[in-house]
Design a protein around this motif. Structure first.
Motif, PDB file in Angstrom:
ATOM      1  N   GLU A 133      -3.714  10.340   3.419  1.00 31.52           N
ATOM      2  CA  GLU A 133      -2.289  10.310   3.079  1.00 31.52           C
ATOM      3  C   GLU A 133      -1.457  11.336   3.843  1.00 31.52           C
ATOM      4  O   GLU A 133      -0.349  11.029   4.312  1.00 31.52           O
ATOM      5  N   LYS A 193      -3.533   4.383   8.240  1.00 34.39           N
ATOM      6  CA  LYS A 193      -3.549   3.708   6.935  1.00 34.39           C
ATOM      7  C   LYS A 193      -2.871   2.359   7.113  1.00 34.39           C
ATOM      8  O   LYS A 193      -1.749   2.293   7.629  1.00 34.39           O
ATOM      9  N   THR A 194      -3.503   1.283   6.680  1.00 37.62           N
ATOM     10  CA  THR A 194      -3.076  -0.065   7.082  1.00 37.62           C
ATOM     11  C   THR A 194      -1.879  -0.612   6.317  1.00 37.62           C
ATOM     12  O   THR A 194      -1.465  -1.745   6.573  1.00 37.62           O
ATOM     13  N   VAL A 195      -1.299   0.144   5.428  1.00 37.90           N
ATOM     14  CA  VAL A 195      -0.241  -0.394   4.564  1.00 37.90           C
ATOM     15  C   VAL A 195       0.992  -0.861   5.337  1.00 37.90           C
ATOM     16  O   VAL A 195       1.807  -1.617   4.800  1.00 37.90           O
ATOM     17  N   GLN A 202       0.966  -2.550   8.302  1.00 41.45           N
ATOM     18  CA  GLN A 202       0.612  -3.496   9.364  1.00 41.45           C
ATOM     19  C   GLN A 202       1.582  -4.677   9.479  1.00 41.45           C
ATOM     20  O   GLN A 202       1.739  -5.256  10.561  1.00 41.45           O
TER      21      GLN A 202
END
Length: 231
Positions: A145, A185-187, A189
């Protein structure tokens, strides 16, 4: 010269110092609680610790039993492994992560100033981010994070700058930062699906259709190139 610098950036220095103090104190308290043992203090539950260690030891992108894992995207484990390779310890990684976390409130304040030109609101945004419990806790625990939020806020600032200066170079840097954010972090994409139409609408009166198309083709191309080795 120094006094001029401190006078100019006194608010940023205060916010950074407050954030660093709070994070540093909690880190030391948790170290003490764990008998000055580093591993239980920094170890998260998402296997970043293990993947970073495996990379540093030449075992590849693996978390368990030496088997390759697609469980995480690569940036954060690579970030951790670099410190382990250079210093042989995760302590420098934890310290750098605390420093990065202490910069986040400054970035939040700067974004606030861009959106709402109120120095009072921006100041309290910085204070709130300095004291946010989760940001403080994750500043030294090995979750992605902290690094992700830092890179994402840099991306937000670069997009705001692109809206201001309308330069392809600025947009290209934004695409690069967004790609790195997704590999942390793939959030985000699918963010370009919404971002490109928003920017197109915002700039439609200032650019020709040809120039808009060129800019956003370059943006998507750079974004996909950054992601391509992993996805």
């Amino acid at each position: 010269m120094k006094s001029e610098f401190f006078r100019k950036y006194k608010v940023e220095i205060f916010i950074f110092s407050l954030a660093l103090l709070v994070r540093g104190v909690l880190f030391i308290v948790n170290l003490y609680t764990n008998g000055w043992a580093l591993d239980p203090t920094i170890h998260g539950q998402d296997a970043y610790y293990e993947v970073g260690k495996s990379l540093a030891e030449g075992g590849g992108f693996s978390a368990w039993l030496g088997l390759p894992t697609p469980f995480h995207v690569p940036i954060y484990p690579l970030f951790l492994s670099i410190f382990l390779i250079i210093f042989g310890s995760y302590l420098p990684a934890a310290i750098v992560q605390i420093l990065i976390s202490s910069v986040i409130p400054i970035l939040g304040r700067k974004i606030s100033l861009k959106i709402l030109p109120s120095t009072k609101i921006a100041f309290w945004v910085g204070i709130a981010l300095s004291l946010d419990p989760y940001l403080v806790l994750f500043s030294y625990v090995f979750y992605s994070e902290t690094l992700f939020i830092f890179i994402f806020l840099c991306f937000v600032l670069s997009i705001i700058r692109y809206i201001e200066d309308k330069k392809l170079k600025t947009l290209s840097i934004s695409a690069l930062l967004l790609g790195i954010s997704v590999l942390t972090k793939t959030v985000l994409q699918f963010l370009p699906i919404f971002l490109v139409p928003f920017l197109w609408w915002s700039l439609r009166k200032e650019f020709t259709i040809k120039k808009l198309t060129y800019h956003f083709v370059i943006f998507i191309f750079i974004f996909l190139v950054i992601l391509s080795p992993w996805f």
